[in-house]
Design a protein around this motif. Structure first.
Motif, PDB file in Angstrom:
ATOM      1  N   SER A  58       0.948  -1.254  -0.010  1.00  0.00           N
ATOM      2  CA  SER A  58       0.073  -0.028  -0.100  1.00  0.00           C
ATOM      3  C   SER A  58       0.713   1.269   0.003  1.00  0.00           C
ATOM      4  O   SER A  58       0.554   2.349  -0.713  1.00  0.00           O
ATOM      5  CB  SER A  58      -0.978  -0.017   1.167  1.00  0.00           C
ATOM      6  OG  SER A  58      -2.006  -1.161   1.011  1.00  0.00           O
ATOM      7  N   LEU A 105       2.200   1.671  -3.494  1.00  0.00           N
ATOM      8  CA  LEU A 105       1.056   2.304  -4.263  1.00  0.00           C
ATOM      9  C   LEU A 105       1.138   3.724  -4.017  1.00  0.00           C
ATOM     10  O   LEU A 105       0.649   4.665  -5.163  1.00  0.00           O
ATOM     11  CB  LEU A 105      -0.012   1.680  -4.111  1.00  0.00           C
ATOM     12  CG  LEU A 105      -0.340   0.128  -4.894  1.00  0.00           C
ATOM     13  CD1 LEU A 105      -1.692  -0.363  -4.291  1.00  0.00           C
ATOM     14  CD2 LEU A 105      -0.404   0.433  -6.203  1.00  0.00           C
ATOM     15  N   LEU A 106       0.887   4.211  -2.890  1.00  0.00           N
ATOM     16  CA  LEU A 106       0.672   5.590  -2.613  1.00  0.00           C
ATOM     17  C   LEU A 106       1.877   6.413  -2.957  1.00  0.00           C
ATOM     18  O   LEU A 106       1.874   7.650  -3.423  1.00  0.00           O
ATOM     19  CB  LEU A 106       0.722   5.848  -1.097  1.00  0.00           C
ATOM     20  CG  LEU A 106      -0.591   5.437  -0.272  1.00  0.00           C
ATOM     21  CD1 LEU A 106      -0.747   5.524   1.045  1.00  0.00           C
ATOM     22  CD2 LEU A 106      -1.864   5.991  -0.985  1.00  0.00           C
ATOM     23  N   THR A 115       3.987   5.562  -5.771  1.00  0.00           N
ATOM     24  CA  THR A 115       4.103   5.517  -7.344  1.00  0.00           C
ATOM     25  C   THR A 115       2.975   6.112  -7.799  1.00  0.00           C
ATOM     26  O   THR A 115       3.033   6.721  -8.822  1.00  0.00           O
ATOM     27  CB  THR A 115       4.382   3.941  -7.471  1.00  0.00           C
ATOM     28  OG1 THR A 115       3.802   3.033  -7.016  1.00  0.00           O
ATOM     29  CG2 THR A 115       5.787   3.507  -6.963  1.00  0.00           C
ATOM     30  N   LYS A 116       1.908   5.334  -7.600  1.00  0.00           N
ATOM     31  CA  LYS A 116       0.640   5.958  -8.128  1.00  0.00           C
ATOM     32  C   LYS A 116      -0.080   6.897  -7.574  1.00  0.00           C
ATOM     33  O   LYS A 116      -0.815   7.776  -8.389  1.00  0.00           O
ATOM     34  CB  LYS A 116      -0.483   4.515  -8.378  1.00  0.00           C
ATOM     35  CG  LYS A 116      -1.629   4.774  -9.162  1.00  0.00           C
ATOM     36  CD  LYS A 116      -2.411   3.431  -9.095  1.00  0.00           C
ATOM     37  CE  LYS A 116      -3.727   3.705  -9.980  1.00  0.00           C
ATOM     38  NZ  LYS A 116      -4.327   2.361 -10.164  1.00  0.00           N
ATOM     39  N   GLY A 117       0.102   7.194  -6.108  1.00  0.00           N
ATOM     40  CA  GLY A 117      -0.841   8.227  -5.560  1.00  0.00           C
ATOM     41  C   GLY A 117      -2.333   8.117  -5.555  1.00  0.00           C
ATOM     42  O   GLY A 117      -2.790   7.058  -5.889  1.00  0.00           O
ATOM     43  N   ASN A 155      -6.171   9.648  -6.407  1.00  0.00           N
ATOM     44  CA  ASN A 155      -7.125  10.272  -7.310  1.00  0.00           C
ATOM     45  C   ASN A 155      -7.667  11.301  -6.641  1.00  0.00           C
ATOM     46  O   ASN A 155      -8.968  11.060  -6.223  1.00  0.00           O
ATOM     47  CB  ASN A 155      -7.833   9.071  -7.989  1.00  0.00           C
ATOM     48  CG  ASN A 155      -8.968  10.228  -8.944  1.00  0.00           C
ATOM     49  OD1 ASN A 155      -8.446  11.005  -9.556  1.00  0.00           O
ATOM     50  ND2 ASN A 155     -10.002   9.551  -9.295  1.00  0.00           N
ATOM     51  N   SER A 205      -5.848   3.918  -3.830  1.00  0.00           N
ATOM     52  CA  SER A 205      -4.858   4.034  -4.841  1.00  0.00           C
ATOM     53  C   SER A 205      -4.790   3.187  -5.986  1.00  0.00           C
ATOM     54  O   SER A 205      -4.801   3.427  -7.226  1.00  0.00           O
ATOM     55  CB  SER A 205      -3.491   4.188  -4.163  1.00  0.00           C
ATOM     56  OG  SER A 205      -2.333   4.449  -5.225  1.00  0.00           O
ATOM     57  N   LEU A 206      -5.052   1.971  -5.560  1.00  0.00           N
ATOM     58  CA  LEU A 206      -4.891   0.575  -6.470  1.00  0.00           C
ATOM     59  C   LEU A 206      -6.207   0.797  -7.592  1.00  0.00           C
ATOM     60  O   LEU A 206      -6.105   0.670  -8.777  1.00  0.00           O
ATOM     61  CB  LEU A 206      -5.078  -0.724  -5.647  1.00  0.00           C
ATOM     62  CG  LEU A 206      -5.139  -1.981  -6.606  1.00  0.00           C
ATOM     63  CD1 LEU A 206      -3.893  -2.005  -7.323  1.00  0.00           C
ATOM     64  CD2 LEU A 206      -5.444  -3.096  -5.584  1.00  0.00           C
ATOM     65  N   GLY A 242      -8.108   3.622  -8.021  1.00  0.00           N
ATOM     66  CA  GLY A 242      -8.289   4.748  -8.633  1.00  0.00           C
ATOM     67  C   GLY A 242      -9.501   5.610  -8.154  1.00  0.00           C
ATOM     68  O   GLY A 242     -10.227   6.425  -8.874  1.00  0.00           O
TER      69      GLY A 242
END
Length: 302
Positions: free
Chosen positions: A18, A21-22, A24-26, A28, A169-170, A172
């Motif tokens: 988690s 993900l926060l 790398t992807k952040g 929405n 995050s996963l 979106g």
């Protein structure tokens, strides 16, 4: 407690995933944090919000949020800024042109632009609210029970919060102030379960004469297990109804709470108690201290 090692390994892996993900992807972020335009319109007749969202999505506003504002014919639109849409007047003209295809007599009642600096302030305040809640819980549990349980409870709550953020995050899912409210509600809900378990452990440490700390904790969790599961299932039933029938505005809140109830039940049973055990909690920590009266050690005079 026989499965605590496996459960802790799974929790650590999910927590690290988690956090990854926060970073790398952040997340929405929604309009509450990014800024944007708020438009209030009034239709001559009642309109379906799903029709308004669908129409706005087809017209270049895919993230438009629509909600009733009072009556069913009063609609409040929140639009994410993008290019020329940062100009409130341009946005207002475009929105009215689109909405007139639903009702040619629609009227604009209000239009406001929310700058990104306001969104940054809200994001900062939301994060501080969560940290403040965890800090207050740490102090409360440390005074109410024992510092090892306080550390375990706060880490368990942080575990629930991080996993929930990782899910958003996963997938979106839009992250707005309703999700922050859901996280704070989740912290309170999960803490309640942790307090119930901790109270039974403290009670059994004082009552059970025999048994290792692991055996006493295991017996305590077994005694409250049915209560924890039934409470979680009852809460989940309500959240499922909100998830499917609550509408788009409350969908994010219901998602955060529904997932949080699952991980919160897991952390109350496994994470908090396991951490307290690993930190070395023992029976002597809960024994009431005997206060000697002044002069009790002196022999009476003959």
């Amino acid at each position: 407690m026989g499965h605590n090692r496996l459960s802790m390994i799974v929790s650590v892996i999910l927590t690290l995933a988690s956090i990854g993900l926060l970073f790398t992807k952040g997340l929405n972020f929604g309009l509450d944090f990014t800024g944007g335009t708020l438009v209030e319109v009034q239709f001559q007749k009642d309109v379906a919000l799903d029709d308004v969202r669908h129409l706005m999505g087809q017209s270049g506003f895919p993230d438009a949020v629509a909600q009733n504002f009072g009556a069913r014919n009063d609609v409040l639109l929140r639009l994410r800024p993008a290019g020329e849409t940062s100009n409130a007047e341009v946005v207002g003209d475009k929105v009215m042109t689109v909405l007139r295809t639903l009702d040619h007599q629609v009227q604009m009642r209000r239009i406001e632009f929310v700058g990104p600096s306001v969104g940054n302030d809200l994001a900062e305040q939301g994060g501080l609210a969560i940290l403040a809640a965890l800090g207050c819980i740490l102090i409360y549990v440390a005074f109410r029970f024992e510092w090892r349980f306080a550390v375990g409870a706060v880490l368990a709550l942080a575990h629930d919060t991080i996993l929930t953020l990782g899910l958003f995050s996963l997938l979106g899912i839009q992250f707005d102030l309703t999700v922050v409210a859901g996280l704070l509600t989740l912290i309170g809900y999960s803490l309640n379960d942790t307090i119930v378990v901790s109270d039974r452990i403290r009670e059994n440490f004082r009552k059970m004469r025999k048994g290792t700390p692991k055996e006493i904790i295991n017996a305590s969790i077994t005694q409250v297990f049915s209560r924890t599961v039934i409470t979680s299932l009852t809460t989940a039933m309500v959240l499922v109804v909100l998830f499917f029938l609550g509408g788009g505005l409350i969908h994010s809140f219901a998602t955060a709470m529904l997932f949080g109830v699952v991980v919160g039940t897991h952390s109350s049973i496994y994470v908090a108690s396991s951490l307290a055990l690993w930190l070395g909690v023992k029976k002597q920590d809960f024994m009431p201290k005997v206060v000697e009266k002044e002069g009790a050690d002196q022999k009476p005079l003959m």
